[in-house]
Motif scaffolding. Structure first.
Motif, PDB file in Angstrom:
ATOM      1  N   GLN A  12     -59.281  40.407  85.896  1.00  0.00           N
ATOM      2  CA  GLN A  12     -58.796  40.533  84.529  1.00  0.00           C
ATOM      3  C   GLN A  12     -59.769  41.355  83.673  1.00  0.00           C
ATOM      4  O   GLN A  12     -59.359  42.255  82.916  1.00  0.00           O
ATOM      5  N   PHE A  13     -61.062  41.066  83.816  1.00  0.00           N
ATOM      6  CA  PHE A  13     -62.080  41.807  83.066  1.00  0.00           C
ATOM      7  C   PHE A  13     -62.008  43.307  83.383  1.00  0.00           C
ATOM      8  O   PHE A  13     -62.052  44.158  82.486  1.00  0.00           O
ATOM      9  N   PHE A  14     -61.896  43.637  84.662  1.00  0.00           N
ATOM     10  CA  PHE A  14     -61.883  45.060  85.034  1.00  0.00           C
ATOM     11  C   PHE A  14     -60.599  45.739  84.550  1.00  0.00           C
ATOM     12  O   PHE A  14     -60.621  46.903  84.145  1.00  0.00           O
ATOM     13  N   ARG A  15     -59.473  45.025  84.574  1.00  0.00           N
ATOM     14  CA  ARG A  15     -58.212  45.610  84.070  1.00  0.00           C
ATOM     15  C   ARG A  15     -58.337  45.955  82.592  1.00  0.00           C
ATOM     16  O   ARG A  15     -57.956  47.031  82.149  1.00  0.00           O
ATOM     17  N   GLU A  16     -58.914  45.016  81.847  1.00  0.00           N
ATOM     18  CA  GLU A  16     -59.090  45.250  80.410  1.00  0.00           C
ATOM     19  C   GLU A  16     -60.055  46.406  80.160  1.00  0.00           C
ATOM     20  O   GLU A  16     -59.847  47.227  79.263  1.00  0.00           O
ATOM     21  N   ALA A  17     -61.113  46.455  80.971  1.00  0.00           N
ATOM     22  CA  ALA A  17     -62.108  47.522  80.800  1.00  0.00           C
ATOM     23  C   ALA A  17     -61.495  48.888  81.086  1.00  0.00           C
ATOM     24  O   ALA A  17     -61.772  49.875  80.391  1.00  0.00           O
ATOM     25  N   GLN A  18     -60.633  48.944  82.105  1.00  0.00           N
ATOM     26  CA  GLN A  18     -59.949  50.197  82.418  1.00  0.00           C
ATOM     27  C   GLN A  18     -59.041  50.631  81.271  1.00  0.00           C
ATOM     28  O   GLN A  18     -59.012  51.808  80.897  1.00  0.00           O
ATOM     29  N   GLN A  19     -58.328  49.656  80.726  1.00  0.00           N
ATOM     30  CA  GLN A  19     -57.408  49.936  79.627  1.00  0.00           C
ATOM     31  C   GLN A  19     -58.178  50.477  78.417  1.00  0.00           C
ATOM     32  O   GLN A  19     -57.801  51.477  77.818  1.00  0.00           O
ATOM     33  N   GLN A  20     -59.289  49.800  78.130  1.00  0.00           N
ATOM     34  CA  GLN A  20     -60.090  50.190  76.973  1.00  0.00           C
ATOM     35  C   GLN A  20     -60.688  51.590  77.156  1.00  0.00           C
ATOM     36  O   GLN A  20     -60.732  52.395  76.215  1.00  0.00           O
ATOM     37  N   ALA A  21     -61.136  51.873  78.384  1.00  0.00           N
ATOM     38  CA  ALA A  21     -61.764  53.178  78.647  1.00  0.00           C
ATOM     39  C   ALA A  21     -60.704  54.263  78.817  1.00  0.00           C
ATOM     40  O   ALA A  21     -61.000  55.454  78.730  1.00  0.00           O
ATOM     41  N   GLY A  22     -59.501  53.867  79.085  1.00  0.00           N
ATOM     42  CA  GLY A  22     -58.425  54.837  79.294  1.00  0.00           C
ATOM     43  C   GLY A  22     -58.530  55.580  80.619  1.00  0.00           C
ATOM     44  O   GLY A  22     -57.870  56.587  80.827  1.00  0.00           O
ATOM     45  N   VAL A  23     -59.352  55.083  81.499  1.00  0.00           N
ATOM     46  CA  VAL A  23     -59.455  55.676  82.849  1.00  0.00           C
ATOM     47  C   VAL A  23     -59.506  54.546  83.882  1.00  0.00           C
ATOM     48  O   VAL A  23     -59.788  53.396  83.553  1.00  0.00           O
TER      49      VAL A  23
END
Lengths: 297, 297
Positions: free
Chosen positions: A44-55
């Motif tokens: 979940q943390f990595f999914r959110e981080a990807q979303q936030q970074a846009g990559v």
């Protein structure tokens, strides 16, 4: 700009981070529960981080408590294997992360990862052969040898090596469930607690406990020096937060080796040979990110 | 067809050979005298060999007794350093060979070379991380780690690591001039001789000396396994010519590790994990030739 993820899974807490290894890390820490709870939390943390970074993440490195199977040719690569930790035995840790996030995954022990992190950004930069030790609840050792993480028949298990035990001077039988008075059994945190009926955290500098501790730690180090020939030894973990131990250990190592190995590392340069981690308690998670760099395609 | 030279310089004899590592070797053996006698003898052999072959050697590898300086960046690379051996202390062994014959020279310890030879043509083919031990007048250990010879702060000196010593069971103080009861001090040939007032050569199978020897050898091996993680351990040298020691050592290693490390190497595959050299007493000189291959330009 590539984006990497790192997981440091310890016995009590998990650290998840994204970044490129510099200061731009986004990070969470949460208590290590069972695998069915903790692995989805990490995902979940990595999914959110990807979303936030846009990559999308380029790769994820996992630095895990053990024992684990880090052999990429093995059918159980990526598993936490025979751990007594509830809810973690025979769990496909790396496989679940890889499948959920569809990225290359690197997987190794927490201490091998910490060694790798110290080599990439910390106290072992520019060296090809070095050892990272954590002295705490257990004694764990990781190693980079000729520029690569050390794996042979398995990963290092240095804490279970044996050192001389003078029963007259120290009648304590050792705390290891497998070996009694192995290195960890004589010098890990629980051994200090059992032997002196007091936590190492509260034992003052100058207490005889620390003379004995430095004696045992140095014996383990001497064996590592003679067998693995590290260019540097990095010592972290709770026990080593007592920084007064460093000069005591260095002196004991010199006494034990008794001038047999004549190199500057063991003489005028010993203060730069046995050292604390430069990355503090972040060696593991930064090592996981450095491992991710390596497997990114 | 390239032509390589190899020198194995032991404490008592020197072996010089030319060839490509197959069965086409031309070879001489002579007693190791002082450096001013023995090095010219080696040079003479190689000159004659070149003349006979009608080609120049492509490179020479030297496998030397120690301690030596094998660090190519050091000003004393190629030297035999602090040896007590008469006429050899601070001798520029590799430099003299290189200058006289004008070829690239590789230089390492006799046991590191033997490990390399076993990796190239012997018992460790296809492996990346393994250890070669010689158990004789001393205990020496060489290692290949991640595909390369192991050098860090120096070359391995495994014989001087420490193992548990139960003074009640074995009151012998150890034979090592530097460390007393280090591994070599408890389990080398001279320790057997001193403890039992009889040479190991004449002690029969079944004598309690061998139980104790297997016990100590296994303790040293257990430390090597936990610290260096070899995929295989090759044991040569005079003491190991008593082949009955192999099953005794394997059993002791399993007892000492007590099931902590769960890998086939230590279970059903242990007969293939702790093994004699496949190259017999030629590991060293063939290793020197394999090292020459590596430095040939």
């Amino acid at each position: 700009m590539p984006l990497y993820g790192g997981i440091e899974a310890g016995g009590t807490k998990m650290v998840c981070a994204v970044g490129t290894g510099g200061d731009d890390l986004r990070e969470i820490r949460f208590p290590t529960a069972s695998a069915v709870e903790s692995i989805p939390q990490a995902i979940q943390f990595f999914r959110e981080a990807q979303q936030q970074a846009g990559v999308k993440l380029d790769a994820i490195g996992i630095a895990s408590f053990g024992p684990i199977d880090p052999d990429p040719t093995s059918p159980t690569w990526g598993y936490v294997t025979t751990t007594p930790k509830p809810g973690w035995a025979n769990v496909d840790f790396a496989g679940q992360i890889k499948q959920a996030l569809d990225v290359p995954v690197a997987f190794d022990t927490d201490v091998n990862a910490a060694a790798y992190g110290e080599g990439r950004w910390g106290a072992a930069q520019g060296l090809h052969t070095f050892v990272y030790l954590t002295i705490g609840t257990g004694i764990g050792g990781g190693a980079v040898s000729n520029g690569k993480l050390l794996h042979g028949l398995m990963h290092p298990e240095m804490g279970h090596s044996r050192v001389p035990h003078d029963w007259q001077k120290d009648p304590y039988a050792g705390s290891c469930g497998y070996h009694g008075d192995c290195w960890e059994g004589l010098a890990g945190g629980p051994a200090i607690q059992d032997r002196w009926k007091q936590s190492g955290r509260t034992l003052p500098e100058g207490h005889p406990a620390w003379d004995l501790e430095a004696h045992y730690l140095a014996h383990g180090l001497a064996n590592i020096i003679l067998i693995a020939c590290p260019q540097r030894i990095i010592m972290g973990g709770g026990v080593m937060e007592h920084l007064f131990l460093f000069p005591m250990i260095r002196k004991n190592v010199q006494t034990i080796l008794n001038g047999y190995v004549r190199v500057p590392h063991l003489a005028e340069e010993i203060d730069a040979f046995i050292v604390p981690p430069a990355l503090g308690n972040r060696s593991g998670v930064l090592g996981a990110i450095a491992m991710a760099e390596q497997v990114a395609q």
